[in-house]
Design a protein around this motif. Structure first.
Motif, mmCIF file in Angstrom:
data_model
loop_
_atom_site.group_PDB
_atom_site.id
_atom_site.type_symbol
_atom_site.label_atom_id
_atom_site.label_comp_id
_atom_site.label_asym_id
_atom_site.label_seq_id
_atom_site.Cartn_x
_atom_site.Cartn_y
_atom_site.Cartn_z
ATOM 1 N N ILE B 28 0.844 -1.205 0.000
ATOM 2 C CA ILE B 28 0.000 0.000 0.000
ATOM 3 C C ILE B 28 0.876 1.250 0.000
ATOM 4 N N CYS B 29 1.894 1.219 0.872
ATOM 5 C CA CYS B 29 2.780 2.365 1.003
ATOM 6 C C CYS B 29 3.532 2.623 -0.300
ATOM 7 N N GLU B 30 4.125 1.573 -0.879
ATOM 8 C CA GLU B 30 4.943 1.757 -2.083
ATOM 9 C C GLU B 30 4.078 2.108 -3.286
ATOM 10 N N VAL B 168 -4.563 6.259 -5.254
ATOM 11 C CA VAL B 168 -3.312 5.840 -4.621
ATOM 12 C C VAL B 168 -2.312 5.393 -5.680
ATOM 13 N N ARG B 169 -2.779 4.543 -6.595
ATOM 14 C CA ARG B 169 -1.856 4.008 -7.607
ATOM 15 C C ARG B 169 -1.327 5.104 -8.511
ATOM 16 N N SER B 170 -2.224 6.026 -8.915
ATOM 17 C CA SER B 170 -1.742 7.055 -9.833
ATOM 18 C C SER B 170 -0.809 8.021 -9.110
ATOM 19 N N THR B 171 -0.974 8.153 -7.799
ATOM 20 C CA THR B 171 -0.039 8.974 -7.025
ATOM 21 C C THR B 171 1.375 8.401 -7.121
ATOM 22 N N GLY B 172 1.458 7.076 -7.130
ATOM 23 C CA GLY B 172 2.773 6.439 -7.234
ATOM 24 C C GLY B 172 3.317 6.459 -8.650
ATOM 25 N N GLU B 173 2.425 6.499 -9.630
ATOM 26 C CA GLU B 173 2.872 6.461 -11.022
ATOM 27 C C GLU B 173 3.242 7.857 -11.526
ATOM 28 N N ASN B 174 2.365 8.813 -11.265
ATOM 29 C CA ASN B 174 2.596 10.152 -11.792
ATOM 30 C C ASN B 174 1.916 11.192 -10.911
ATOM 31 N N PRO B 175 2.603 11.586 -9.847
ATOM 32 C CA PRO B 175 1.975 12.484 -8.872
ATOM 33 C C PRO B 175 1.551 13.812 -9.484
ATOM 34 N N ARG B 176 2.314 14.302 -10.468
ATOM 35 C CA ARG B 176 1.990 15.607 -11.015
ATOM 36 C C ARG B 176 0.651 15.561 -11.756
ATOM 37 N N ALA B 177 0.511 14.555 -12.595
ATOM 38 C CA ALA B 177 -0.746 14.417 -13.319
ATOM 39 C C ALA B 177 -1.897 14.170 -12.350
ATOM 40 N N THR B 178 -1.608 13.404 -11.286
ATOM 41 C CA THR B 178 -2.652 13.124 -10.311
ATOM 42 C C THR B 178 -3.124 14.407 -9.643
ATOM 43 N N GLU B 179 -2.152 15.256 -9.338
ATOM 44 C CA GLU B 179 -2.504 16.493 -8.652
ATOM 45 C C GLU B 179 -3.377 17.386 -9.536
ATOM 46 N N THR B 180 -3.123 17.354 -10.844
ATOM 47 C CA THR B 180 -3.943 18.190 -11.730
ATOM 48 C C THR B 180 -5.384 17.695 -11.762
ATOM 49 N N GLN B 181 -5.579 16.451 -11.341
ATOM 50 C CA GLN B 181 -6.947 15.933 -11.267
ATOM 51 C C GLN B 181 -7.612 16.309 -9.944
ATOM 52 N N GLY B 182 -6.964 17.151 -9.172
ATOM 53 C CA GLY B 182 -7.570 17.603 -7.927
ATOM 54 C C GLY B 182 -7.360 16.649 -6.768
ATOM 55 N N VAL B 183 -6.374 15.752 -6.881
ATOM 56 C CA VAL B 183 -6.103 14.838 -5.776
ATOM 57 C C VAL B 183 -4.977 15.435 -4.936
ATOM 58 N N ASN B 184 -5.120 15.374 -3.634
ATOM 59 C CA ASN B 184 -4.067 15.878 -2.756
ATOM 60 C C ASN B 184 -3.015 14.782 -2.554
ATOM 61 N N VAL B 185 -1.932 14.881 -3.335
ATOM 62 C CA VAL B 185 -0.895 13.841 -3.327
ATOM 63 C C VAL B 185 -0.302 13.660 -1.934
ATOM 64 N N ALA B 186 -0.002 14.781 -1.275
ATOM 65 C CA ALA B 186 0.630 14.691 0.038
ATOM 66 C C ALA B 186 -0.269 13.940 1.015
ATOM 67 N N ARG B 187 -1.570 14.254 0.979
ATOM 68 C CA ARG B 187 -2.485 13.615 1.926
ATOM 69 C C ARG B 187 -2.540 12.106 1.680
ATOM 70 N N ILE B 188 -2.617 11.714 0.399
ATOM 71 C CA ILE B 188 -2.672 10.279 0.066
ATOM 72 C C ILE B 188 -1.403 9.585 0.533
ATOM 73 N N ARG B 189 -0.252 10.216 0.308
ATOM 74 C CA ARG B 189 1.001 9.569 0.685
ATOM 75 C C ARG B 189 1.132 9.449 2.200
ATOM 76 N N TYR B 190 0.739 10.507 2.907
ATOM 77 C CA TYR B 190 0.735 10.420 4.369
ATOM 78 C C TYR B 190 -0.107 9.235 4.812
ATOM 79 N N ALA B 191 -1.336 9.171 4.278
ATOM 80 C CA ALA B 191 -2.262 8.115 4.697
ATOM 81 C C ALA B 191 -1.666 6.735 4.431
ATOM 82 N N CYS B 192 -1.058 6.560 3.241
ATOM 83 C CA CYS B 192 -0.540 5.237 2.896
ATOM 84 C C CYS B 192 0.649 4.846 3.773
ATOM 85 N N VAL B 193 1.524 5.802 4.059
ATOM 86 C CA VAL B 193 2.670 5.484 4.930
ATOM 87 C C VAL B 193 2.161 5.082 6.315
ATOM 88 N N ILE B 194 1.188 5.841 6.815
ATOM 89 C CA ILE B 194 0.698 5.582 8.169
ATOM 90 C C ILE B 194 -0.051 4.250 8.234
#
Lengths: 365, 306
Positions: B28-30, B168-194
């Protein structure tokens, strides 16, 4: 309204880099103090004890220098590996293989060779042992793209079990009365110490000469340049025709070999026989990772940071006795120091300002 | 002979359980793009917290919850360093391992050598546990086993079949494109690490309150590192993690099985570590494009930078 404004720092001066490191260390000490406080130990007393135990007395300082010897060797070697972003976490195993090979030469030829030939032979064998143990992950990484963090760590466990297997089995000494461990090395194989201390100066000199040579390699040779390119911009390195396989092999042979030196030093200078892996090295391979990081991957600075961390190891022993804290305390201190050093890097790379008044748009989070 | 087989397979399941929990957490984290090398440390913290809570309250379930909580809290450190500060994830993960191992050694010092009065009881599932062989092996097990398999399947469903999983998966593949879709990359990554940290700690809790009933320093014995290798073997797929974890569970059991044959116990102790290298070697012959590694794994993401 207060906002945090972060922007890239355009120029990073050496002075700022050093000051940032010192500030990080201070912040880390405060955090360590908090941990002590939570554990019910007076933090001022504990931290004072750590430093007075290691730097406050002649005896303590001698011990600090003794423990700095393997840290200089391994930490120096790791600066080279980390520069190429080769994450060698296996120094512990490489040290053990060095100790093993050194012991083997010492026991096999101890009676027939004079010290003058024997000790260099032991160090050479130790270098070879450590280098072999370092070459395996290099081959695995370049030829089979196996993550070196995992392979070096697995080799740590394998080397430790291998040595235990030998010292409880075929290598068990006749003079040990059934206890695990090889026989004592003959006198010709032992390293002289500075009288009244445990400082085996031959290894200390070897360590300092090694990191000086390393510094020349890193800063003054084509190879050192290639190492930096591999680490900072592998794409460019490929276009420039750098041979990744050859370079990685050399890096890991040196890094592993220096850890092997440290292993010979520990056995021939301190323990005088090969015992349980955990007693041969008290986690030097891991502490050296932080030594290299604190030294900003500069081989020469690793001498200073090795002395600092050796001080923490010695001081850690002191507070174990005076405050009854477990051995693991040192590991926490080390981990916290490392975290704060990485955090400091952020403030080095970025300019972070608190902006009072109306919010200017946040540039990045 | 049949009894031996049953007991071997059953112990394999028990030995594979912590590996499965840890691997699912790391997957999940990776998948969100963060490499967490702190598993070994977090697992150790989970083990010691679970032990202490069970020892003082007698409730292994409460202990499990406490361990998961502790694992999540300590993982915030790695999330902060690697997401907010964009630090080197290898170094930050190693620091987390050092702190975790140190903290667990410190907290657990007074508990070394004290056995637990209670441990997590096995649960026999009605009806299913009556099936010969299969019933005993799979349905008369520690609750951790059921939970691990259930969570692995759940994680697979989450990642592959839900909207949030795609994020989550697209955050790992291409965070920049994911962010343009209105997803908060930092929040998703925090959640997955935790969340990943919670899984690792749960694996540790299994080790100290179910697999064995004691705490010793270093009891995780490199399982946290094997988990990172298993994540690669699993091709970052929690479903495949099930196979990998139980194969390795089998290798752990094999050690005890071969010991009576007079092979050096130290040689046998090398088995899991040697097998880890072997399995990675086998994986390396796969086409790297089919390896499925998240494209931005381990790369810090800085918002608003090109």
């Amino acid at each position: 309204m207060i906002t945090i404004k972060v922007s890239d720092r355009q120029r990073i001066t050496t002075l700022r880099s050093i000051l940032t490191n010192i500030a990080s260390l201070f912040a880390a000490l405060i955090a360590v103090g908090v941990v002590f406080l939570v554990c019910g130990v007076n933090p001022f007393y504990a931290i004072a004890q750590i430093f007075s135990g290691s730097f406050g007395s002649i005896y303590g300082f001698k011990e600090t220098v003794t423990k700095a010897i393997p840290l200089i060797l391994i930490g120096g070697g790791l600066t080279l590996a980390f520069r190429a972003k080769f994450w060698n976490i296996g120094a512990e195993g490489q040290l053990l293989m060095g100790a093993l090979m050194g012991t083997w030469v010492g026991l096999a030829w101890g009676d027939s060779l004079p010290s003058f030939f024997l000790v260099p032979a032991m160090f050479a064998a130790g270098f070879a042992g450590g280098a072999m143990c370092g070459l395996i992950p290099a081959i695995l990484k370049i030829k089979f793209s196996i993550n070196e963090v995992i392979s070096t760590l697995m080799l740590n466990y394998i080397c430790a079990e291998f040595i235990t297997m030998l010292i409880v089995g075929p290598w068990k000494g006749k003079t040990r009365f059934g206890f695990p461990g090889t026989d004592n090395l003959p006198d010709t194989a032992l390293l002289n110490v500075i009288p009244g201390s445990r400082i085996h100066y031959a290894t200390l000199i070897l360590a300092i000469v090694s990191v000086v040579i390393l510094a020349v390699i890193v800063y003054r040779t084509r190879f050192g340049y290639e190492v930096r390119v591999i680490g900072e911009n592998p794409e460019a390195g490929r276009y420039a025709g750098i041979d990744f396989f050859r370079t990685s092999l050399v890096i890991m042979a040196i890094s592993g070999g220096l850890a092997g030196f440290a292993g010979v030093g520990e056995v021939a200078g301190i323990h005088q026989y090969l015992g349980y892996p955990a007693s041969v090295s008290s986690g030097y391979g891991f502490t050296a990772i932080i030594v290299a990081w604190l030294a900003k991957l500069n081989p020469l600075l690793s001498i200073i940071s090795a002395i600092f961390f050796a001080g923490i190891l010695v001081g850690g022993d002191a507070i174990q006795i005076s405050l009854g804290l477990p051995a693991a305390t040192v590991q926490i201190v080390n981990g916290i120091l490392l975290v704060f050093l990485i955090m400091g890097d952020y403030f080095l790379r970025n300019q972070v300002r608190l902006v009072f008044g109306n919010a200017v748009q946040r540039k990045s989070a | 002979m049949e009894d031996v087989i049953v007991s071997v397979v059953q112990r394999t399941m028990v030995a594979g359980t912590p590996l499965l929990l840890g691997t699912v957490g790391e997957v999940i984290c990776e998948r969100s793009g963060i490499l967490n090398l702190g598993v070994e440390g977090v697992m150790s913290v989970g083990a010691v917290v679970a032990f202490i809570v069970t020892y003082s309250t007698g409730d292994p379930w409460l202990a499990m919850v406490a361990a998961i909580g502790a694992g999540m809290i300590i993982s915030i450190l790695h999330a902060f360093a690697s997401v907010t500060l964009q630090a080197n994830q290898v170094v930050s993960g190693l620091a987390l391992t050092m702190i975790g191992l140190g903290l667990s050694g410190m907290l657990g010092k007074q508990y070394v050598g004290k056995p637990l009065a209670v441990k997590m009881d096995d649960i026999a599932i009605p009806w299913l546990s009556d099936i010969p062989f299969i019933g005993t092996v799979f349905f008369k097990q520690t609750p951790y086993f059921y939970m691990a398999v259930f969570l692995a399947l759940g994680a697979w469903f989450f990642l592959e079949r839900t909207r949030l999983g795609i994020k989550v998966r697209s955050t790992g593949e291409n965070p920049r494109a994911t962010e343009t879709q209105g997803v908060n990359v930092a929040r998703i990554r925090y959640a997955c690490v935790i969340i990943g940290g919670g899984f690792s700690a749960m694996a540790g809790a299994h080790l100290s309150t179910s697999y064995s009933k004691s705490w010793i320093e270093g009891m995780t014995a490199g399982r946290g590192w094997i988990v990172i290798a298993l994540t690669i073997f699993a091709l970052w797929n929690p479903g495949r993690a099930i196979w990998g974890a139980f194969i390795f569970g089998g290798i752990f059991v094999l050690q005890y099985l071969l010991q009576p044959l007079g092979i050096s116990p130290n040689f046998l102790a090398m088995l899991p570590y040697g097998s880890t290298l072997l399995i990675l070697l086998v994986m390396s012959f796969k086409d790297p494009r089919r390896l499925n590694a998240p494209a931005q794994l381990g790369e810090p993401y800085k918002r608003g930078e090109r």
